[in-house]
Design a protein around this motif. Structure first.
Motif, PDB file in Angstrom:
ATOM      1  N   ALA A  21       0.850  -1.195   0.000  1.00  0.00           N
ATOM      2  CA  ALA A  21       0.000   0.000   0.000  1.00  0.00           C
ATOM      3  C   ALA A  21       0.883   1.241   0.000  1.00  0.00           C
ATOM      4  O   ALA A  21       0.774   2.112   0.856  1.00  0.00           O
ATOM      5  N   LYS A  22       1.776   1.299  -0.963  1.00  0.00           N
ATOM      6  CA  LYS A  22       2.685   2.432  -1.128  1.00  0.00           C
ATOM      7  C   LYS A  22       2.648   2.846  -2.588  1.00  0.00           C
ATOM      8  O   LYS A  22       2.178   2.108  -3.453  1.00  0.00           O
ATOM      9  N   HIS A  76      -6.374  -9.123  -5.602  1.00  0.00           N
ATOM     10  CA  HIS A  76      -5.287  -8.318  -5.074  1.00  0.00           C
ATOM     11  C   HIS A  76      -5.273  -8.421  -3.567  1.00  0.00           C
ATOM     12  O   HIS A  76      -6.322  -8.398  -2.923  1.00  0.00           O
ATOM     13  N   ILE A  77      -4.093  -8.514  -3.015  1.00  0.00           N
ATOM     14  CA  ILE A  77      -3.922  -8.524  -1.567  1.00  0.00           C
ATOM     15  C   ILE A  77      -3.083  -7.286  -1.231  1.00  0.00           C
ATOM     16  O   ILE A  77      -1.923  -7.189  -1.627  1.00  0.00           O
ATOM     17  N   ILE A  78      -3.682  -6.342  -0.538  1.00  0.00           N
ATOM     18  CA  ILE A  78      -2.964  -5.136  -0.129  1.00  0.00           C
ATOM     19  C   ILE A  78      -2.317  -5.425   1.226  1.00  0.00           C
ATOM     20  O   ILE A  78      -2.975  -5.868   2.156  1.00  0.00           O
ATOM     21  N   GLN A  79      -1.017  -5.198   1.307  1.00  0.00           N
ATOM     22  CA  GLN A  79      -0.296  -5.500   2.542  1.00  0.00           C
ATOM     23  C   GLN A  79       0.599  -4.344   2.924  1.00  0.00           C
ATOM     24  O   GLN A  79       0.809  -3.437   2.137  1.00  0.00           O
ATOM     25  N   ASP A  80       1.111  -4.360   4.127  1.00  0.00           N
ATOM     26  CA  ASP A  80       2.090  -3.392   4.618  1.00  0.00           C
ATOM     27  C   ASP A  80       1.520  -1.972   4.591  1.00  0.00           C
ATOM     28  O   ASP A  80       1.872  -1.159   3.753  1.00  0.00           O
ATOM     29  N   PHE A  81       0.635  -1.684   5.527  1.00  0.00           N
ATOM     30  CA  PHE A  81      -0.021  -0.381   5.568  1.00  0.00           C
ATOM     31  C   PHE A  81       0.808   0.700   6.261  1.00  0.00           C
ATOM     32  O   PHE A  81       0.309   1.752   6.530  1.00  0.00           O
ATOM     33  N   THR A  82       2.083   0.441   6.534  1.00  0.00           N
ATOM     34  CA  THR A  82       2.897   1.432   7.242  1.00  0.00           C
ATOM     35  C   THR A  82       3.402   2.509   6.340  1.00  0.00           C
ATOM     36  O   THR A  82       3.451   2.429   5.173  1.00  0.00           O
ATOM     37  N   LEU A  98       4.893   3.091  -5.048  1.00  0.00           N
ATOM     38  CA  LEU A  98       5.527   2.226  -6.031  1.00  0.00           C
ATOM     39  C   LEU A  98       4.736   0.928  -6.235  1.00  0.00           C
ATOM     40  O   LEU A  98       4.616   0.439  -7.348  1.00  0.00           O
ATOM     41  N   GLY A  99       4.177   0.385  -5.155  1.00  0.00           N
ATOM     42  CA  GLY A  99       3.362  -0.821  -5.274  1.00  0.00           C
ATOM     43  C   GLY A  99       2.118  -0.589  -6.130  1.00  0.00           C
ATOM     44  O   GLY A  99       1.747  -1.426  -6.947  1.00  0.00           O
ATOM     45  N   ILE A 100       1.500   0.562  -5.965  1.00  0.00           N
ATOM     46  CA  ILE A 100       0.315   0.897  -6.754  1.00  0.00           C
ATOM     47  C   ILE A 100       0.688   1.132  -8.215  1.00  0.00           C
ATOM     48  O   ILE A 100      -0.038   0.732  -9.129  1.00  0.00           O
ATOM     49  N   VAL A 101       1.851   1.752  -8.463  1.00  0.00           N
ATOM     50  CA  VAL A 101       2.309   1.967  -9.839  1.00  0.00           C
ATOM     51  C   VAL A 101       2.553   0.623 -10.527  1.00  0.00           C
ATOM     52  O   VAL A 101       2.137   0.417 -11.672  1.00  0.00           O
ATOM     53  N   LYS A 102       3.193  -0.303  -9.847  1.00  0.00           N
ATOM     54  CA  LYS A 102       3.439  -1.634 -10.419  1.00  0.00           C
ATOM     55  C   LYS A 102       2.128  -2.353 -10.703  1.00  0.00           C
ATOM     56  O   LYS A 102       1.979  -3.015 -11.731  1.00  0.00           O
TER      57      LYS A 102
END
Length: 86
Positions: free
Chosen positions: A49-50, A80-86, A52-56
């Motif tokens: 959930a950052k 889709h599995i959204i992970q790492d919300f930090t 770069l992850g969304i761009v990919k």
């Protein structure tokens, strides 16, 4: 057999023996990843959930949108599995 279909051909011999076959691929659009897409019934995309992850993820969607069906994998069976919300 086209090189994108080699995994599909190999798995066709054992597909009936298993309920689920999980293929873990590197996070790149390599020949291995393309083979996996052509051989699959669906895909699961873990995404950070950052930015770069969304761009990919957006890039992957562009590729899938260009081809509604890749092998056996329906465009609409993508999860889709959204992970790492930090």
């Amino acid at each position: 057999v086209a090189r994108e279909y080699r995994l599909l051909k190999g798995l066709s011999k054992i597909r009936e023996l298993y309920d689920v076959i999980i293929i873990d691929t590197p996070p790149s659009l390599s020949l291995l990843t393309l083979n996996s897409l052509f051989a699959s019934d669906g895909i699961i995309v873990p995404t950070e959930a950052k930015f770069l992850g969304i761009v990919k993820l957006s890039n992957l969607w562009d590729i899938l949108r260009g081809n509604k069906r890749i092998g056996n994998c329906s465009f609409y069976s993508t999860k889709h599995i959204i992970q790492d919300f930090t």
